[in-house]
Design a protein around this motif. Structure first.
Motif, PDB file in Angstrom:
ATOM      1  N   LEU A  60      43.401 109.990 -37.873  1.00  0.00           N
ATOM      2  CA  LEU A  60      42.719 110.822 -36.705  1.00  0.00           C
ATOM      3  C   LEU A  60      43.137 112.030 -35.965  1.00  0.00           C
ATOM      4  O   LEU A  60      42.116 112.410 -35.750  1.00  0.00           O
ATOM      5  N   LYS A  61      44.558 112.755 -36.511  1.00  0.00           N
ATOM      6  CA  LYS A  61      43.984 114.104 -35.951  1.00  0.00           C
ATOM      7  C   LYS A  61      43.762 114.489 -37.108  1.00  0.00           C
ATOM      8  O   LYS A  61      42.690 115.787 -36.666  1.00  0.00           O
ATOM      9  N   PHE A  65      40.684 114.137 -33.634  1.00  0.00           N
ATOM     10  CA  PHE A  65      40.370 113.350 -32.767  1.00  0.00           C
ATOM     11  C   PHE A  65      41.988 113.979 -32.133  1.00  0.00           C
ATOM     12  O   PHE A  65      42.912 114.098 -32.935  1.00  0.00           O
ATOM     13  N   ASP A  66      42.309 114.050 -30.864  1.00  0.00           N
ATOM     14  CA  ASP A  66      43.176 114.474 -30.236  1.00  0.00           C
ATOM     15  C   ASP A  66      43.797 113.541 -28.673  1.00  0.00           C
ATOM     16  O   ASP A  66      42.695 112.635 -28.284  1.00  0.00           O
ATOM     17  N   TRP A  67      45.064 113.543 -28.164  1.00  0.00           N
ATOM     18  CA  TRP A  67      44.977 112.501 -27.395  1.00  0.00           C
ATOM     19  C   TRP A  67      46.659 113.352 -26.432  1.00  0.00           C
ATOM     20  O   TRP A  67      47.352 113.202 -27.184  1.00  0.00           O
ATOM     21  N   LEU A  76      41.696 105.327 -28.349  1.00  0.00           N
ATOM     22  CA  LEU A  76      40.720 106.036 -30.057  1.00  0.00           C
ATOM     23  C   LEU A  76      40.952 104.836 -31.092  1.00  0.00           C
ATOM     24  O   LEU A  76      40.277 104.445 -31.651  1.00  0.00           O
ATOM     25  N   SER A 133      33.484 111.298 -38.798  1.00  0.00           N
ATOM     26  CA  SER A 133      33.433 112.257 -38.165  1.00  0.00           C
ATOM     27  C   SER A 133      32.111 111.844 -37.011  1.00  0.00           C
ATOM     28  O   SER A 133      31.809 112.050 -36.379  1.00  0.00           O
ATOM     29  N   SER A 137      33.942 108.895 -30.452  1.00  0.00           N
ATOM     30  CA  SER A 137      35.802 109.159 -30.054  1.00  0.00           C
ATOM     31  C   SER A 137      35.420 107.558 -29.292  1.00  0.00           C
ATOM     32  O   SER A 137      37.118 107.159 -29.757  1.00  0.00           O
ATOM     33  N   TYR A 141      38.556 102.259 -34.599  1.00  0.00           N
ATOM     34  CA  TYR A 141      39.284 103.101 -35.519  1.00  0.00           C
ATOM     35  C   TYR A 141      38.622 102.058 -36.796  1.00  0.00           C
ATOM     36  O   TYR A 141      38.471 102.707 -38.244  1.00  0.00           O
TER      37      TYR A 141
END
Length: 382
Positions: A60-61, A65-67, A76, A133, A137, A141
């Protein structure tokens, strides 16, 4: 997990989504059945998360994507609005006697669980697999990752030489190729082409090329599944993907004629023969009937190969049949009860037992009632 070859053997879940408690002992093939929205997908996704959490977080990173909060990560991973499935201080997950924790990053490593989601048709955009991509979001997953894996697989050169992707010698036994041709492709060849400098998959029928939107619903559902199976079953000397231990397939029956589903069921047996643990969810009584038959056939080992040839109507796959009778088969029924879901092991039940649970989660109840009515009418006529 040492002697088990890295395979998950047991999973205990408490207070997850609507599931109060579930204890799952995995077989070589584990099947989840039950009505819609009873948590089958969530449990399969949870199993992957338990096995692959560090890799998932790193992936994810890598894709931007970030959290900062656990709730954001859950959204996510499971999808938008699904952070509520994990109840703080209440949800417990224990895999092979070790409690699973959401916190932490972990080291990057190849993912062990290959997940083919029910929404696999979304993987093809205008006839070519979408990149990770390209998804939002809030998309689960497992959908994004499956799409990305088959995209990279196609980019690696599958079909680039001009030879058809299906049928293709060296991939799948000839009898399976013939069965898939007669039930799905009907003489069409799956190929890759370039039009206006864009790659895409097409079905070639005689001199015509049929684009994605012209395919039948069954073909659109099946072809992403086929690409996933190709990815799992390399041609040549390699039997399986080196780091993958478990294959999850949601609703393999989607859009398929019963004859096509017979081929899919044989391919499930082939995945197990190659060393994969297989987990599926299904609404198909045909798959449940196969498992019931396999458990019965295993008790008559002397004639098991003949029974399996008769069951599937295919000869010449002795290596698959001999493997199949050495495997274990588990079935779990996700049963809604008021505001909760109970998960029951119904592996030992038989189709002719008379209650909703015994009828393999209600999947065979209509067929049972129909058979009784027809028999009653026939007896009166006689």
């Amino acid at each position: 997990r040492g002697k088990s070859g890295g395979l998950m053997k047991t999973l205990i879940i408490e207070n997850f989504a609507r599931i109060k408690r579930a204890e799952i002992i995995f077989g070589d093939l584990t099947v989840f059945v039950g009505p819609q929205a009873t948590g089958k997908t969530l449990v399969l996704e949870l199993m992957k998360l338990v096995e692959d959490r560090p890799s998932i977080m790193n992936n994810l990173k890598k894709h931007g994507f970030d959290w900062t909060k656990t709730e954001e990560f859950l959204a996510l991973y499971f999808g938008e609005g699904m952070s509520i499935v994990w109840k703080e201080n209440k949800t417990r997950v224990i895999a092979d006697n070790k409690e699973f924790k959401l916190e932490g990053r972990g080291k990057k490593s190849p993912e062990k669980v290959f997940f083919i989601p029910a929404q696999r048709v979304l993987a093809l955009k205008d006839g070519w697999p979408k990149a990770f991509s390209e998804y939002a979001s809030g998309d689960p997953y497992v959908v994004k990752n499956f799409s990305e894996e088959i995209r990279r697989f196609m980019e690696s050169g599958l079909g680039r030489t001009g030879a058809p992707i299906f049928p293709q010698k060296g991939r799948l036994a000839q009898s399976l190729r013939e069965l898939l041709n007669k039930s799905i492709f009907w003489g069409a060849r799956l190929s890759r082409s370039t039009e206006r400098m864009r790659k895409r998959l097409t079905l070639k029928v005689e001199k015509s090329s049929l684009p994605f939107m012209i395919w039948s619903a069954g073909q659109r559902e099946f072809i992403p599944l086929l690409l996933g199976l190709y990815w799992l079953m390399p041609s040549g000397k390699k039997e399986k993907r080196l780091n993958v231990t478990t294959v999850v397939i949601e609703e393999p029956e989607m859009g398929l004629h019963p004859k096509a589903l017979e081929a899919i069921m044989i391919l499930l047996l082939e995945l197990m023969r190659r060393g994969y643990q297989v987990c599926i969810s299904t609404h198909s009584s045909q798959i449940l009937e196969m498992i019931w038959a396999l458990n019965a056939i295993k008790t008559d080992r002397e004639n098991s190969v003949l029974h399996l040839e008769k069951l599937f109507g295919i000869r010449g796959l002795r290596y698959i049949w001999e493997s199949a009778i050495s495997k274990t088969y588990k079935v779990y029924y996700f049963h809604p009860e008021e505001e909760q879901i109970r998960v029951r092991d119904i592996s030992s039940l038989e189709l002719f037992e008379e209650n909703e649970i015994a009828e393999w989660g209600g999947l065979t109840s209509f067929a049972t009632r129909a058979s009784e009515i027809v028999s009653e009418i026939a007896a009166k006529r006689g």
